[in-house]
Design a protein around this motif. Structure first.
Motif, PDB file in Angstrom:
ATOM      1  N   LEU A 252       0.830  -1.205   0.000  1.00  0.00           N
ATOM      2  CA  LEU A 252       0.000   0.000   0.000  1.00  0.00           C
ATOM      3  C   LEU A 252       0.866   1.257   0.000  1.00  0.00           C
ATOM      4  N   ALA A 253       1.985   1.188   0.699  1.00  0.00           N
ATOM      5  CA  ALA A 253       2.863   2.357   0.774  1.00  0.00           C
ATOM      6  C   ALA A 253       3.424   2.735  -0.599  1.00  0.00           C
ATOM      7  N   ARG A 254       3.509   1.744  -1.497  1.00  0.00           N
ATOM      8  CA  ARG A 254       4.061   2.012  -2.833  1.00  0.00           C
ATOM      9  C   ARG A 254       2.997   2.448  -3.834  1.00  0.00           C
ATOM     10  N   LEU A 255       1.740   2.374  -3.468  1.00  0.00           N
ATOM     11  CA  LEU A 255       0.680   2.740  -4.409  1.00  0.00           C
ATOM     12  C   LEU A 255       0.613   4.244  -4.630  1.00  0.00           C
ATOM     13  N   GLU A 256       0.449   4.623  -5.873  1.00  0.00           N
ATOM     14  CA  GLU A 256       0.268   6.031  -6.197  1.00  0.00           C
ATOM     15  C   GLU A 256      -1.199   6.417  -6.056  1.00  0.00           C
ATOM     16  N   ALA A 257      -1.455   7.697  -5.914  1.00  0.00           N
ATOM     17  CA  ALA A 257      -2.809   8.213  -5.773  1.00  0.00           C
ATOM     18  C   ALA A 257      -3.683   7.769  -6.936  1.00  0.00           C
ATOM     19  N   GLY A 258      -4.916   7.438  -6.622  1.00  0.00           N
ATOM     20  CA  GLY A 258      -5.876   7.051  -7.649  1.00  0.00           C
ATOM     21  C   GLY A 258      -5.900   5.570  -7.970  1.00  0.00           C
ATOM     22  N   GLN A 259      -4.947   4.805  -7.436  1.00  0.00           N
ATOM     23  CA  GLN A 259      -4.906   3.374  -7.722  1.00  0.00           C
ATOM     24  C   GLN A 259      -6.062   2.656  -7.010  1.00  0.00           C
ATOM     25  N   PRO A 260      -6.628   1.616  -7.662  1.00  0.00           N
ATOM     26  CA  PRO A 260      -7.757   0.909  -7.063  1.00  0.00           C
ATOM     27  C   PRO A 260      -7.328  -0.205  -6.097  1.00  0.00           C
ATOM     28  N   VAL A 261      -7.993  -0.263  -4.970  1.00  0.00           N
ATOM     29  CA  VAL A 261      -7.800  -1.329  -3.982  1.00  0.00           C
ATOM     30  C   VAL A 261      -9.156  -2.001  -3.768  1.00  0.00           C
ATOM     31  N   VAL A 262      -9.194  -3.317  -3.904  1.00  0.00           N
ATOM     32  CA  VAL A 262     -10.447  -4.050  -3.714  1.00  0.00           C
ATOM     33  C   VAL A 262     -10.318  -4.967  -2.505  1.00  0.00           C
ATOM     34  N   VAL A 263     -11.219  -4.822  -1.560  1.00  0.00           N
ATOM     35  CA  VAL A 263     -11.310  -5.732  -0.418  1.00  0.00           C
ATOM     36  C   VAL A 263     -12.401  -6.738  -0.740  1.00  0.00           C
TER      37      VAL A 263
END
Length: 399
Positions: free
Chosen positions: A140-151
């Motif tokens: 998560l720390a490496r994700l750039e803004a706007g990237q999608p995360v699905v739980v």
């Protein structure tokens, strides 16, 4: 000769059982060994917090059990022979040791369950344990803004993970994929508050969306849809440790140990199982769900039953029941859903900031209780009157 009690696993249930036994039995009469692979206690109910970058307070077992008479053995359980009454463990250096026991408390718990969905093991993250939460934290720390995360998963763990991630990283596009409706087991008040929080945090909800495949950039659903996912977090349930199924213990088809109301194995009376590893019946003859709320009372019941049987005392007859479901929705919101004894929602629910404070107190209390297992009760170390048995049942008691 000391009665040898070996406790496998030092999560909420195993650590609680070991500490409570130490408070109940005279130190000269018993040797209590607690086996765990890690040197400190893991607050499993806070793994979603760890995953978003929050640091948790260290809780070393060496400090927690200092002066209690409990011997801590840092090793991984690699085999259990319930007919020969031995446990095989392997330490960090690869050295193997066989521990003999007179009474075994099996509390190895559970891990994540990919349910055989293609691609899950390769592409999804889990927060059922510390290592999984730390891997997700790094991703998560490496994700750039706007990237999608699905739980994936609409149960308690999924709700807490989705809201925690969305609150900590409002720059990400967070979504929840649930097989059923959002919080459909909650009361109307609970469901309304849940939707309000999800809307405020900007979480997209895909209801009645059974995920059937996980790939590097998306998840696929049974309806043929594709949900974009730079990161997939899998929270659809737990699978128990596989060792019990490899023994002659009587287990369910999922590997949970069948126990009676005192948490004693139905097939091996010198074995007790607590927490996620056991299938225990609650009110209405319904199985207790895998949770800290179930596991800690199970540990109390098992420890008190072992002490009673060894000292000739009265067996505990405390019904195991539920009072509420505590859900954190980030650090500022919460939901306390009050339930019947058999875990069905009633109309009453506590919401908002007060519910968040309530949940935080529950989490702190659970961790404190591990270090103080006889909470609210004086230490009464009774003398053991039962000699270690040569066969399955304790001397003087039928199986």
């Amino acid at each position: 000769m000391q009665h040898r009690i070996v406790v496998l696993g030092a999560g909420y249930t195993g650590a609680t059982a070991a500490g409570r036994l130490a408070k109940r039995l005279h130190r000269e009469d018993v040797a209590i060994t607690l086996v765990n692979a890690e040197p400190d206690f893991v607050e499993r109910v806070r793994m979603h917090q760890l995953a978003v970058g929050q640091d948790l307070r260290p809780r070393p077992f060496g400090e927690m059990f200092a002066g209690t008479g409990v011997t801590l053995k840092l090793a991984k359980v690699t085999g259990v022979d319930v007919d020969g009454r031995t446990v095989t463990v392997t330490d960090a250096r690869g050295s193997e040791e066989v521990l003999a026991y007179d009474t075994l408390v099996y509390a190895l718990g559970s891990g994540w369950d990919d349910q055989g969905v293609p691609g899950t093991a390769e592409h999804a993250h889990e927060i059922a344990g510390r290592q999984g939460a730390l891997r997700l934290r790094e991703r998560l720390a490496r994700l750039e803004a706007g990237q999608p995360v699905v739980v994936v998963g609409g149960g308690l763990t999924g709700l807490e993970a989705a809201t925690e991630i969305a609150e900590a990283r409002p720059d990400l596009d967070v979504a929840l994929a649930a097989r059923d409706g959002l919080g459909d087991w909650l009361s109307p008040k609970g469901r309304r508050h849940l939707r309000k929080v999800f809307d405020r945090l900007g979480i997209t909800v895909h209801e009645h969306a059974a995920v059937t495949a996980v790939e590097a950039g998306h998840v696929g659903t049974a309806e043929g849809g594709r949900i974009p996912a730079a990161v997939t977090v899998w929270t659809t349930g737990f699978a128990v440790h596989p060792i019990a199924r490899a023994t002659t213990l009587e287990v369910t088809d999922t590997g949970r140990i069948l126990v009676d109301r005192t948490m004693r194995s139905l097939s091996h009376p010198d074995v007790y199982a607590v927490g996620d590893a056991a299938l225990a019946m609650g009110p209405g003859d319904k199985p207790l769900r895998m949770s800290c709320a179930s596991g800690v009372p199970m540990a109390w019941q098992a420890a008190d039953a072992i002490a009673a049987r060894l000292t000739g005392g009265k067996l505990p007859n405390v019904p195991l029941r539920y009072f509420n479901q505590c859900i954190s929705l980030g650090r500022r919101e919460g939901l306390i859903q009050y339930v019947t004894a058999d875990d069905r929602a009633v109309g009453a629910a506590l919401t908002g900031r007060l519910a968040a404070v309530y949940k935080e107190l529950i989490c702190k209390g659970a961790a404190w209780g591990v270090a103080h297992p006889a909470i609210g009760m004086p230490a009464r170390r009774r003398r053991v009157t039962q000699a270690p048995a040569a066969t399955g049942a304790l001397v003087g008691e039928s199986a």
